[in-house]
Enzyme design. Structure first.
Site: not given
Ligand code: DX5
Ligand code: ZN
Length: 220
Positions: A9, A32, A36, A136
């Site tokens: 991400s 990814h 938001m 999630m």
């Molecule tokens: C959170 C995002 C994730 C986030 C994951 O809402 O959807 O994609 O970037 O970050 P890590 O791997 O640090 O939990």
């Molecule tokens: Zn994500």
């Protein structure tokens, strides 16, 4: 289950240098991109113009994760940019079957995400409309949160339901994935792993991606 894939991400990347941040993850299977809107989640990141720019410079497929309200209105516009996949949240779509069909018609893979407390069961009959399910493993909104083990039973149930369809539907997990957690997510049935902080905080992100993939392979 297909071979494990690692989609870092860029939420944890340097937003002032996104092109060079992509180069640091060249061993990834896709990138990814977390969108938001400060309504569906209490955080604001980037939108259509930045995804369009990334799509044009990226050698990796783009995996867009929309954490936005009114997905029915906005998700097809992301698909039209030519990205590999668009993931909308079930909680943010009034008509997820129609939306999944619109995404595929626009040339993208269609994926649907569930927050940790949203059950998969109401959606089992529409799995065949999807190329990927995203479960999630943290409450969406921020990187760097702790992996929620309570999602593991849902990962198992979703993997079993996917097997029942006979279709090659991917099962992605996102949130708190690291060397410490990836094995149990993989054992539960996930085959696509999003990792933000674990990859970008590593001294060598490209090597960290390979290490994570090798760990996930142990379970597959
Ligand atoms: C959170 C995002 C994730 C986030 C994951 O809402 O959807 O994609 O970037 O970050 P890590 O791997 O640090 O939990
Ligand atoms: Zn994500």
């Amino acid at each position: 289950m297909s071979n494990p894939r690692i989609n870092p991400s860029i939420l944890s990347a340097d937003f002032a240098n996104l092109a060079s941040e992509l180069a640091r993850i060249h061993t990834a299977d896709a990138v990814h991109v977390d969108v938001m809107d400060n309504h569906f989640v209490p955080n604001l990141t980037l939108g259509l113009p930045v995804v369009d720019a990334l799509e044009k410079v990226s050698d990796l497929p783009i995996d867009v994760h929309l954490m936005i309200e009114d997905a029915d209105r906005w998700a097809p516009e992301y698909a039209q940019l030519g990205v590999d996949s668009v993931t909308f949240h079930a909680e943010a779509s009034a008509a997820p079957i129609r939306l999944a069909r619109e995404l595929r018609a626009a040339g993208s893979k269609a994926a649907m995400a569930l927050r940790p407390a949203t059950p998969i069961e109401p959606y089992l009959d529409m799995l065949g409309e999807l190329d990927m399910v995203l479960l999630m493993t943290v409450e969406p909104g921020f990187g760097g949160q702790k992996f929620l083990d309570l999602v593991l039973p849902k990962i198992k149930r979703t993997r079993a339901a996917i097997a029942g369809t006979g279709k090659p539907i991917a099962l992605q997990v996102d949130g708190g994935i690291s060397r410490d957690t990836i094995l149990r997510a993989a054992e539960a049935g996930a085959d696509v792993f999003v990792a933000g902080s674990a990859v970008y905080s590593a001294p060598e992100p490209a090597a960290e991606i390979d290490a994570l993939r090798n760990l996930a392979r142990i379970a597959h």
